[in-house]
Design a protein around this motif. Structure first.
Motif, PDB file in Angstrom:
ATOM      1  N   LEU A 233      33.664  32.879  36.122  1.00  0.00           N
ATOM      2  CA  LEU A 233      32.412  33.445  36.611  1.00  0.00           C
ATOM      3  C   LEU A 233      32.168  33.081  38.076  1.00  0.00           C
ATOM      4  O   LEU A 233      31.523  33.856  38.801  1.00  0.00           O
ATOM      5  CB  LEU A 233      31.244  32.940  35.749  1.00  0.00           C
ATOM      6  N   ASP A 234      32.676  31.927  38.524  1.00  0.00           N
ATOM      7  CA  ASP A 234      32.428  31.488  39.899  1.00  0.00           C
ATOM      8  C   ASP A 234      32.976  32.475  40.924  1.00  0.00           C
ATOM      9  O   ASP A 234      32.219  32.992  41.751  1.00  0.00           O
ATOM     10  CB  ASP A 234      33.017  30.087  40.119  1.00  0.00           C
ATOM     11  N   PRO A 235      34.267  32.770  40.920  1.00  0.00           N
ATOM     12  CA  PRO A 235      34.759  33.748  41.901  1.00  0.00           C
ATOM     13  C   PRO A 235      34.256  35.156  41.641  1.00  0.00           C
ATOM     14  O   PRO A 235      34.135  35.951  42.578  1.00  0.00           O
ATOM     15  CB  PRO A 235      36.283  33.660  41.745  1.00  0.00           C
ATOM     16  N   LEU A 236      33.931  35.485  40.389  1.00  0.00           N
ATOM     17  CA  LEU A 236      33.425  36.821  40.083  1.00  0.00           C
ATOM     18  C   LEU A 236      32.095  37.064  40.774  1.00  0.00           C
ATOM     19  O   LEU A 236      31.909  38.057  41.491  1.00  0.00           O
ATOM     20  CB  LEU A 236      33.283  36.987  38.569  1.00  0.00           C
ATOM     21  N   LEU A 237      31.135  36.153  40.584  1.00  0.00           N
ATOM     22  CA  LEU A 237      29.829  36.319  41.215  1.00  0.00           C
ATOM     23  C   LEU A 237      29.929  36.225  42.727  1.00  0.00           C
ATOM     24  O   LEU A 237      29.227  36.943  43.458  1.00  0.00           O
ATOM     25  CB  LEU A 237      28.849  35.271  40.677  1.00  0.00           C
ATOM     26  N   ALA A 238      30.788  35.317  43.228  1.00  0.00           N
ATOM     27  CA  ALA A 238      30.941  35.171  44.676  1.00  0.00           C
ATOM     28  C   ALA A 238      31.455  36.461  45.307  1.00  0.00           C
ATOM     29  O   ALA A 238      31.072  36.807  46.432  1.00  0.00           O
ATOM     30  CB  ALA A 238      31.881  34.013  44.986  1.00  0.00           C
ATOM     31  N   SER A 239      32.311  37.189  44.587  1.00  0.00           N
ATOM     32  CA  SER A 239      32.826  38.445  45.136  1.00  0.00           C
ATOM     33  C   SER A 239      31.706  39.478  45.267  1.00  0.00           C
ATOM     34  O   SER A 239      31.646  40.221  46.251  1.00  0.00           O
ATOM     35  CB  SER A 239      33.959  38.984  44.259  1.00  0.00           C
TER      36      SER A 239
END
Length: 526
Positions: free
Chosen positions: A191-197
């Protein structure tokens, strides 16, 4: 025994009417894929209506007055058709999710995740059973939705085996899995890189050069896990379990799942798989140490020249490889466990596990197609920039802390109707990130506020996709349990999360505690 005597029955009066209203409204909402299609058509219509209006608001990225592009013009429509597949292929969150799920799917399919969670809970002292269960539930976030189908039913099994009320175990696990969905117990989740994208794409509406570190909230979410565990521990032991004391367990316990000890093959597989993952981690850490490590950003990178750590700036290859590292660090123990424990016979079983993981993502791929088209139209029309600039003007007189609370509250309300974290942020990010940037609030802080709001109301909405499944888990122990039973159990958790998690974020902001790697509180950073 009548469960309503202990308060576990259907919520009476105002609460019951409110839940009925939420359910009726939520059931009338279209499917998320259709919702984004409708929003895309709405954006097209608004762009046509506003394309002839002369706005005085200035685009901060160009220094010129904002102009709305008519997406219904012949030129725009033909460009939409020509670029439709390119827009879909360039949709960064899709690649993030699918890549991470390939590795996680293998670890789950071979039984590694199941065995690891059972082992962690089996060695826990009874006095620490509740916090250990909540901690495991939070840790399950690395496997995305595995916690719903594995940890939550195990919570009931473990509490029942320990002589405690099984519904309290289910509630505690639900608090950790879903109420603490944005928390991470040291290990970053997909979820971390997903939301950051999403955050980066939204921020580039105003700042095309913006780069968001995929671990920009990691410190905050790690500290948040301690808060979630404390809330789950206190509410379960002091509020929920005493309230359930008079609720009879009348289910057919003979057919309930058992918290069985690991078999010899499972123990052997878990040992070798964990050793393999630790060796892989050690080799990875060693590769980071040399000053000439290719994982580091070049010395002439602007962020490094400004004093940033070459391993931690967003441009560093290691930061850009978070998704690939999640894939590899779950693939390795998953494969080793499968071969040692005997759940995998040939490489074809590994490929089958990846295929099964991808088949479970088919619905998300469909939604991602419509999200990508909506975002492309919304960003290209200029409507996002206009809303951000005009919204900033309206909010300029409010204290920043009040604006942050407003964002958390708005997210919590939207969360009652739209369960997908990525779908909500795809909807809100193009509006809220540029707007908060106009107020001097960094995209990192805006995303952290969203993550708080995204978790706190999930556990009380019947519209959450896994909610009916959890009601079924409850009915295995208390046959009269229903939606009202589960909602009434989870409201104390939701209230505690709302107040205390919001205060924690404000404390981070007020005290200047870093939210994550490469994160800031202000925009521009400084």
């Amino acid at each position: 025994m009548n469960p309503s005597a202990s308060g576990a029955g259907a919520p009476p009066g105002l609460v019951g009417r409110l839940l009925d209203t939420i359910e009726r409204v939520g059931n009338r909402l279209p499917d998320p894929a259709a919702l984004f299609l409708i929003l895309m058509l709405l954006v097209w219509g608004l762009s046509w209506l506003l394309s002839g209006v002369q706005f005085e608001a200035i685009n901060p990225a160009t220094g010129e007055p904002i102009r709305i592009v008519n997406l219904l013009s012949g030129q725009s429509l033909t460009a939409f058709m020509a670029n439709m597949y390119r827009v879909f292929m360039a949709f960064a969150p899709l690649g993030v999710v699918l890549t991470a799920m390939l590795g996680l799917g293998v670890a789950e399919h071979t039984g590694y995740i199941n065995a690891a969670l059972r082992r962690m809970l089996s060695i826990t002292p009874k006095s620490l059973l509740t916090p250990a269960l909540v901690a495991v539930a939070v840790l399950s976030h690395v496997a995305v939705d595995a916690g719903y189908v594995l940890v939550i039913p195990l919570g009931g099994v473990i509490f029942y085996a320990a002589g405690r009320h099984p519904l309290a175990g289910i509630a505690a696990a639900f608090c950790g899995v879903s109420g603490g969905f944005s928390a991470t117990l040291f290990v970053p989740s997909s979820l971390d890189p997903l939301l950051a994208s999403f955050t980066q794409e939204a921020g580039r509406i105003l700042d095309p050069a913006l780069v968001v570190n995929p671990l920009n909230n990691w410190i905050f979410t790690t500290v948040s896990s301690a808060l979630i565990i404390a809330i789950g521990w206190f509410v379960t032991d002091r509020i929920i379990e005493p309230r359930l004391a008079r609720t009879e367990v009348d289910g057919d316990t003979k057919d309930l799942p058992k918290m069985e000890p690991l078999t010899a093959a499972e123990r052997r597989g878990l040992l070798w798989a964990t050793l393999a993952m630790l060796v892989a981690l050690a080799l990875f850490v060693l590769s980071l140490l040399p000053e000439t490590s290719p994982w580091r950003a070049p010395a002439d990178t602007p962020a490094v020249l400004a004093g940033g750590n070459p391993l931690l700036v967003a441009q560093a290859p290691v930061m850009q490889s978070i998704v690939a590292l999640i894939f590899i660090l779950f693939l390795i123990p998953g494969v080793v466990y499968g071969y040692v424990a005997g759940t995998v016979k040939t490489h074809r079983d590994i490929i089958a596990a990846m295929t099964k993981a991808m088949s479970g993502m088919a619905y998300y791929i469909v939604i991602a197609f419509f999200i990508a088209q909506f975002l492309a139209g919304f960003n290209g029309s200029g409507l996002g920039t206009l809303m951000a600039v005009e919204g900033a003007v309206l909010l300029q007189g409010l204290p920043v802390w009040l604006t942050i609370i407003g964002l958390i509250a708005m997210t919590g309300i939207v969360n009652l109707f739209i369960g997908s974290a990525s779908a909500k942020w795809a909807l809100l990010a193009p509006i809220m990130v540029p707007l908060m940037m106009q107020l001097g609030v960094s995209p990192d802080l805006t995303q952290a506020a969203y993550r708080v709001g995204d978790s706190m109301t999930t556990i009380i909405t019947p519209l959450m996709p896994y909610f009916p499944l959890i009601v079924v888990f409850c009915q295995r122990y208390v046959t009269s349990a229903g939606i009202g039973t589960l909602v009434s159990l989870m409201i104390p958790y939701s209230l505690a999360l709302t107040v205390l998690w919001t205060l924690l974020l404000l404390a981070f902001w007020g005290l200047g505690i870093p939210l994550g790697i490469g994160a800031s509180f202000h925009y521009p950073a400084g």
